[in-house]
Design a protein around this motif. Structure first.
Motif, PDB file in Angstrom:
ATOM      1  N   VAL A 183       0.728  -1.223   0.106  1.00  0.00           N
ATOM      2  CA  VAL A 183      -0.423   0.078  -0.534  1.00  0.00           C
ATOM      3  C   VAL A 183       0.766   1.439  -0.120  1.00  0.00           C
ATOM      4  O   VAL A 183       1.824   1.255   0.787  1.00  0.00           O
ATOM      5  CB  VAL A 183      -0.758  -0.184   0.871  1.00  0.00           C
ATOM      6  N   ARG A 184       0.721   2.456  -1.124  1.00  0.00           N
ATOM      7  CA  ARG A 184       1.183   3.673  -1.328  1.00  0.00           C
ATOM      8  C   ARG A 184       0.487   5.033  -0.679  1.00  0.00           C
ATOM      9  O   ARG A 184      -0.960   4.940  -1.312  1.00  0.00           O
ATOM     10  CB  ARG A 184       2.105   3.355  -2.492  1.00  0.00           C
ATOM     11  N   THR A 185       1.029   5.408   0.108  1.00  0.00           N
ATOM     12  CA  THR A 185      -0.181   6.626   0.035  1.00  0.00           C
ATOM     13  C   THR A 185       1.016   7.427  -0.153  1.00  0.00           C
ATOM     14  O   THR A 185       2.405   7.574  -0.675  1.00  0.00           O
ATOM     15  CB  THR A 185      -0.441   7.021   1.954  1.00  0.00           C
ATOM     16  N   GLU A 186       1.252   8.746  -0.369  1.00  0.00           N
ATOM     17  CA  GLU A 186       1.589   9.853  -0.540  1.00  0.00           C
ATOM     18  C   GLU A 186       3.069  10.286  -0.065  1.00  0.00           C
ATOM     19  O   GLU A 186       3.789  10.763  -0.212  1.00  0.00           O
ATOM     20  CB  GLU A 186       0.947  11.286  -0.106  1.00  0.00           C
ATOM     21  N   GLU A 187       2.918   9.722   1.510  1.00  0.00           N
ATOM     22  CA  GLU A 187       4.389   9.654   2.337  1.00  0.00           C
ATOM     23  C   GLU A 187       5.112   8.455   2.902  1.00  0.00           C
ATOM     24  O   GLU A 187       5.620   9.038   2.589  1.00  0.00           O
ATOM     25  CB  GLU A 187       4.077   9.821   4.182  1.00  0.00           C
ATOM     26  N   VAL A 188       3.794   7.270   2.572  1.00  0.00           N
ATOM     27  CA  VAL A 188       4.898   5.943   2.940  1.00  0.00           C
ATOM     28  C   VAL A 188       4.385   4.480   2.262  1.00  0.00           C
ATOM     29  O   VAL A 188       3.375   5.024   1.187  1.00  0.00           O
ATOM     30  CB  VAL A 188       4.111   5.148   4.369  1.00  0.00           C
ATOM     31  N   VAL A 189       4.636   4.088   2.389  1.00  0.00           N
ATOM     32  CA  VAL A 189       4.831   2.455   1.721  1.00  0.00           C
ATOM     33  C   VAL A 189       4.748   1.569   3.398  1.00  0.00           C
ATOM     34  O   VAL A 189       5.821   1.622   3.594  1.00  0.00           O
ATOM     35  CB  VAL A 189       5.811   2.535   0.697  1.00  0.00           C
ATOM     36  N   TYR A 190       4.071   0.926   2.702  1.00  0.00           N
ATOM     37  CA  TYR A 190       3.978  -0.345   3.834  1.00  0.00           C
ATOM     38  C   TYR A 190       3.243  -1.858   3.462  1.00  0.00           C
ATOM     39  O   TYR A 190       2.605  -2.251   2.306  1.00  0.00           O
ATOM     40  CB  TYR A 190       2.987  -0.403   5.208  1.00  0.00           C
ATOM     41  N   ALA A 191       3.879  -3.007   3.932  1.00  0.00           N
ATOM     42  CA  ALA A 191       3.472  -4.239   3.415  1.00  0.00           C
ATOM     43  C   ALA A 191       2.374  -4.926   4.718  1.00  0.00           C
ATOM     44  O   ALA A 191       2.991  -4.965   6.238  1.00  0.00           O
ATOM     45  CB  ALA A 191       5.185  -5.215   3.438  1.00  0.00           C
ATOM     46  N   LEU A 192       1.322  -5.444   4.004  1.00  0.00           N
ATOM     47  CA  LEU A 192       0.115  -6.119   4.737  1.00  0.00           C
ATOM     48  C   LEU A 192       0.173  -7.210   3.829  1.00  0.00           C
ATOM     49  O   LEU A 192      -0.148  -7.978   3.159  1.00  0.00           O
ATOM     50  CB  LEU A 192      -0.883  -5.679   4.844  1.00  0.00           C
ATOM     51  N   ILE A 193       0.192  -8.714   5.441  1.00  0.00           N
ATOM     52  CA  ILE A 193       0.383  -9.979   5.048  1.00  0.00           C
ATOM     53  C   ILE A 193      -1.401 -10.204   4.935  1.00  0.00           C
ATOM     54  O   ILE A 193      -1.997  -9.470   5.161  1.00  0.00           O
ATOM     55  CB  ILE A 193       0.258 -10.522   6.554  1.00  0.00           C
ATOM     56  N   THR A 194      -1.412 -10.881   3.533  1.00  0.00           N
ATOM     57  CA  THR A 194      -3.068 -11.554   3.371  1.00  0.00           C
ATOM     58  C   THR A 194      -3.631 -12.342   4.201  1.00  0.00           C
ATOM     59  O   THR A 194      -4.355 -13.418   3.362  1.00  0.00           O
ATOM     60  CB  THR A 194      -3.074 -11.775   2.310  1.00  0.00           C
ATOM     61  N   VAL A 195      -3.387 -12.404   5.511  1.00  0.00           N
ATOM     62  CA  VAL A 195      -4.115 -13.082   6.429  1.00  0.00           C
ATOM     63  C   VAL A 195      -5.137 -12.604   7.479  1.00  0.00           C
ATOM     64  O   VAL A 195      -4.899 -11.758   8.313  1.00  0.00           O
ATOM     65  CB  VAL A 195      -3.367 -13.867   7.322  1.00  0.00           C
ATOM     66  N   CYS A 196      -6.022 -12.997   7.213  1.00  0.00           N
ATOM     67  CA  CYS A 196      -7.423 -12.757   8.529  1.00  0.00           C
ATOM     68  C   CYS A 196      -7.292 -13.116  10.125  1.00  0.00           C
ATOM     69  O   CYS A 196      -6.364 -14.134   9.714  1.00  0.00           O
ATOM     70  CB  CYS A 196      -8.345 -13.173   7.732  1.00  0.00           C
ATOM     71  N   THR A 197      -6.920 -12.389  10.957  1.00  0.00           N
ATOM     72  CA  THR A 197      -6.359 -12.596  11.908  1.00  0.00           C
ATOM     73  C   THR A 197      -7.743 -12.656  12.979  1.00  0.00           C
ATOM     74  O   THR A 197      -7.602 -13.144  13.867  1.00  0.00           O
ATOM     75  CB  THR A 197      -6.365 -10.967  12.740  1.00  0.00           C
ATOM     76  N   HIS A 198      -8.637 -13.714  12.278  1.00  0.00           N
ATOM     77  CA  HIS A 198      -9.919 -13.976  12.640  1.00  0.00           C
ATOM     78  C   HIS A 198      -9.443 -15.287  12.866  1.00  0.00           C
ATOM     79  O   HIS A 198      -9.190 -16.077  13.702  1.00  0.00           O
ATOM     80  CB  HIS A 198     -11.040 -13.405  11.581  1.00  0.00           C
ATOM     81  N   LEU A 199      -9.605 -15.824  11.387  1.00  0.00           N
ATOM     82  CA  LEU A 199      -9.644 -17.283  11.627  1.00  0.00           C
ATOM     83  C   LEU A 199      -8.352 -18.144  10.014  1.00  0.00           C
ATOM     84  O   LEU A 199      -8.155 -18.928   9.855  1.00  0.00           O
ATOM     85  CB  LEU A 199     -10.864 -18.107  11.134  1.00  0.00           C
ATOM     86  N   GLY A 200      -7.436 -16.671   9.953  1.00  0.00           N
ATOM     87  CA  GLY A 200      -6.543 -17.043   8.792  1.00  0.00           C
ATOM     88  C   GLY A 200      -6.931 -17.103   7.515  1.00  0.00           C
ATOM     89  O   GLY A 200      -6.155 -17.940   6.268  1.00  0.00           O
ATOM     90  N   CYS A 201      -7.946 -16.687   7.253  1.00  0.00           N
ATOM     91  CA  CYS A 201      -8.875 -17.007   5.618  1.00  0.00           C
ATOM     92  C   CYS A 201      -7.967 -15.852   4.691  1.00  0.00           C
ATOM     93  O   CYS A 201      -7.434 -14.584   5.672  1.00  0.00           O
ATOM     94  CB  CYS A 201     -10.386 -16.466   5.514  1.00  0.00           C
TER      95      CYS A 201
END
Length: 171
Positions: free
Chosen positions: A81-99
Protein backbone atom coordinates in the motif's frame (compact mmCIF):
# COMPACT_ATOMS: atom_id res chain seq x y z
CA UNK A 1 2.59 -94.37 17.48
CA UNK A 2 3.48 -95.16 13.89
CA UNK A 3 5.15 -93.01 11.24
CA UNK A 4 1.83 -92.60 9.43
CA UNK A 5 0.22 -91.19 12.57
CA UNK A 6 3.02 -88.65 12.94
CA UNK A 7 2.58 -87.52 9.33
CA UNK A 8 -1.14 -86.99 9.89
CA UNK A 9 -0.41 -84.63 12.78
CA UNK A 10 1.42 -82.21 10.43
CA UNK A 11 4.98 -83.03 11.30
CA UNK A 12 7.67 -81.99 8.85
CA UNK A 13 8.99 -84.73 6.60
CA UNK A 14 12.38 -84.87 4.92
CA UNK A 15 10.80 -83.87 1.62
CA UNK A 16 8.91 -80.84 3.01
CA UNK A 17 11.82 -79.60 5.16
CA UNK A 18 13.62 -77.66 2.34
CA UNK A 19 10.36 -75.95 1.40
CA UNK A 20 9.67 -74.94 5.01
CA UNK A 21 13.27 -73.78 5.44
CA UNK A 22 13.12 -71.67 2.26
CA UNK A 23 9.79 -70.16 3.36
CA UNK A 24 11.27 -69.30 6.78
CA UNK A 25 14.31 -67.62 5.25
CA UNK A 26 12.13 -65.68 2.81
CA UNK A 27 9.93 -64.45 5.68
CA UNK A 28 12.98 -63.39 7.71
CA UNK A 29 14.48 -61.61 4.68
CA UNK A 30 11.20 -59.75 4.02
CA UNK A 31 10.96 -58.69 7.68
CA UNK A 32 14.54 -57.43 7.73
CA UNK A 33 14.00 -55.67 4.39
CA UNK A 34 10.92 -53.92 5.77
CA UNK A 35 12.86 -52.90 8.88
CA UNK A 36 15.70 -51.55 6.71
CA UNK A 37 13.12 -49.60 4.67
CA UNK A 38 11.68 -48.04 7.82
CA UNK A 39 15.16 -47.17 9.08
CA UNK A 40 16.08 -45.69 5.70
CA UNK A 41 12.91 -43.55 5.69
CA UNK A 42 13.78 -42.35 9.18
CA UNK A 43 17.20 -41.23 7.99
CA UNK A 44 15.67 -38.98 5.30
CA UNK A 45 12.86 -36.97 6.93
CA UNK A 46 10.30 -34.84 5.11
CA UNK A 47 11.56 -31.45 4.05
CA UNK A 48 9.24 -28.50 3.57
CA UNK A 49 10.53 -26.07 0.99
CA UNK A 50 9.09 -22.65 1.75
CA UNK A 51 9.40 -19.54 -0.38
CA UNK A 52 12.10 -17.04 0.44
CA UNK A 53 11.44 -14.74 3.37
CA UNK A 54 13.18 -11.69 1.86
CA UNK A 55 12.47 -10.41 -1.61
CA UNK A 56 12.73 -7.25 -3.68
CA UNK A 57 9.44 -5.75 -4.78
CA UNK A 58 10.62 -3.15 -7.30
CA UNK A 59 10.94 0.59 -6.93
CA UNK A 60 8.61 2.96 -5.06
CA UNK A 61 7.78 4.68 -8.34
CA UNK A 62 6.28 1.38 -9.60
CA UNK A 63 3.36 1.76 -7.18
CA UNK A 64 0.52 4.26 -7.57
CA UNK A 65 -0.27 6.65 -4.72
CA UNK A 66 -3.45 5.76 -2.83
CA UNK A 67 -3.63 2.26 -4.34
CA UNK A 68 -3.41 -1.24 -2.89
CA UNK A 69 -1.12 -3.32 -5.09
CA UNK A 70 -2.02 -7.01 -5.31
CA UNK A 71 0.80 -8.28 -7.55
CA UNK A 72 2.51 -10.09 -4.62
CA UNK A 73 -0.68 -11.56 -3.14
CA UNK A 74 -0.47 -15.01 -4.76
CA UNK A 75 3.29 -15.53 -4.70
CA UNK A 76 4.25 -14.06 -1.31
CA UNK A 77 0.93 -13.39 0.44
CA UNK A 78 1.27 -9.62 0.85
CA UNK A 79 -0.29 -6.38 -0.30
CA UNK A 80 1.77 -3.25 -0.82
CA UNK A 81 0.00 0.00 0.00
CA UNK A 82 1.39 3.38 -0.99
CA UNK A 83 0.19 6.68 0.37
CA UNK A 84 1.69 10.10 -0.31
CA UNK A 85 4.00 9.76 2.70
CA UNK A 86 4.74 6.05 3.18
CA UNK A 87 4.69 2.54 1.70
CA UNK A 88 3.85 -0.46 3.89
CA UNK A 89 3.32 -4.20 3.41
CA UNK A 90 0.30 -6.02 4.87
CA UNK A 91 0.04 -9.79 5.28
CA UNK A 92 -2.92 -11.29 3.38
CA UNK A 93 -4.13 -13.38 6.33
CA UNK A 94 -7.30 -12.51 8.23
CA UNK A 95 -6.64 -12.30 11.96
CA UNK A 96 -9.91 -14.09 12.73
CA UNK A 97 -9.40 -17.58 11.28
CA UNK A 98 -6.65 -17.21 8.70
CA UNK A 99 -8.66 -16.82 5.50
CA UNK A 100 -7.41 -14.57 2.71
CA UNK A 101 -9.38 -11.34 2.48
CA UNK A 102 -10.11 -9.69 -0.87
CA UNK A 103 -9.34 -6.10 -1.76
CA UNK A 104 -12.53 -4.30 -2.83
CA UNK A 105 -11.41 -1.09 -4.56
CA UNK A 106 -14.99 0.20 -5.02
CA UNK A 107 -15.57 0.03 -1.25
CA UNK A 108 -11.96 0.94 -0.40
CA UNK A 109 -11.55 -1.94 2.08
CA UNK A 110 -10.32 -5.50 2.55
CA UNK A 111 -13.18 -7.95 3.09
CA UNK A 112 -12.77 -11.50 4.38
CA UNK A 113 -15.08 -13.94 2.54
CA UNK A 114 -15.19 -16.43 5.42
CA UNK A 115 -16.88 -14.47 8.20
CA UNK A 116 -17.17 -10.91 6.94
CA UNK A 117 -14.30 -9.17 8.70
CA UNK A 118 -13.50 -5.81 7.16
CA UNK A 119 -10.22 -3.91 7.21
CA UNK A 120 -9.39 -0.38 6.11
CA UNK A 121 -6.49 0.23 3.71
CA UNK A 122 -4.29 0.80 6.76
CA UNK A 123 -5.06 -2.75 7.89
CA UNK A 124 -7.14 -1.72 10.91
CA UNK A 125 -10.23 -3.89 11.43
CA UNK A 126 -13.57 -2.11 11.67
CA UNK A 127 -16.25 -4.77 11.08
CA UNK A 128 -16.82 -8.43 11.65
CA UNK A 129 -15.32 -10.85 14.15
CA UNK A 130 -11.62 -10.11 13.47
CA UNK A 131 -10.01 -9.55 16.89
CA UNK A 132 -7.16 -7.33 15.69
CA UNK A 133 -5.76 -5.51 12.65
CA UNK A 134 -3.73 -7.12 9.87
CA UNK A 135 -0.01 -7.57 10.46
CA UNK A 136 2.64 -5.48 8.75
CA UNK A 137 6.01 -6.73 7.51
CA UNK A 138 9.45 -5.18 7.64
CA UNK A 139 9.95 -2.96 4.61
CA UNK A 140 13.22 -1.21 3.82
CA UNK A 141 15.22 -0.07 0.81
CA UNK A 142 17.87 -2.36 -0.66
CA UNK A 143 21.26 -1.06 -1.77
CA UNK A 144 20.03 -0.73 -5.34
CA UNK A 145 17.06 1.43 -4.25
CA UNK A 146 14.38 -1.26 -4.58
CA UNK A 147 11.85 -2.05 -1.90
CA UNK A 148 13.06 -4.95 0.25
CA UNK A 149 10.42 -6.92 2.16
CA UNK A 150 11.33 -9.27 5.01
CA UNK A 151 8.50 -11.65 5.87
CA UNK A 152 10.31 -12.97 8.95
CA UNK A 153 9.72 -9.71 10.87
CA UNK A 154 6.12 -8.76 11.70
CA UNK A 155 4.76 -5.62 13.29
CA UNK A 156 1.56 -5.70 15.36
CA UNK A 157 -0.75 -2.69 15.75
CA UNK A 158 -1.89 -3.68 19.24
CA UNK A 159 1.71 -3.60 20.47
CA UNK A 160 2.20 -0.11 18.99
CA UNK A 161 4.80 -1.50 16.57
CA UNK A 162 3.42 0.16 13.44
CA UNK A 163 5.25 3.38 14.38
CA UNK A 164 8.62 1.62 14.60
CA UNK A 165 11.19 2.01 11.83
CA UNK A 166 10.85 -0.85 9.39
CA UNK A 167 7.05 -1.09 9.67
CA UNK A 168 6.81 1.45 6.86
CA UNK A 169 9.01 3.09 4.27
CA UNK A 170 8.99 6.86 3.90
CA UNK A 171 8.62 8.00 0.32
Amino acid sequence: MTAADIREQGEITRRSFPVVLTLGWATLTAALGGLAGILGRFMFPNVLFEPVQKFKAGFVADYAVGEVDERWKDKFGIWLVRTEEVVYALITVCTHLGCTPNWLPTQNKFKCPCHGSGYRTTGVNFEGPAPRPLERLRITKAEDGQILIDKSVKYLYEKAEWAKPGAFLKV
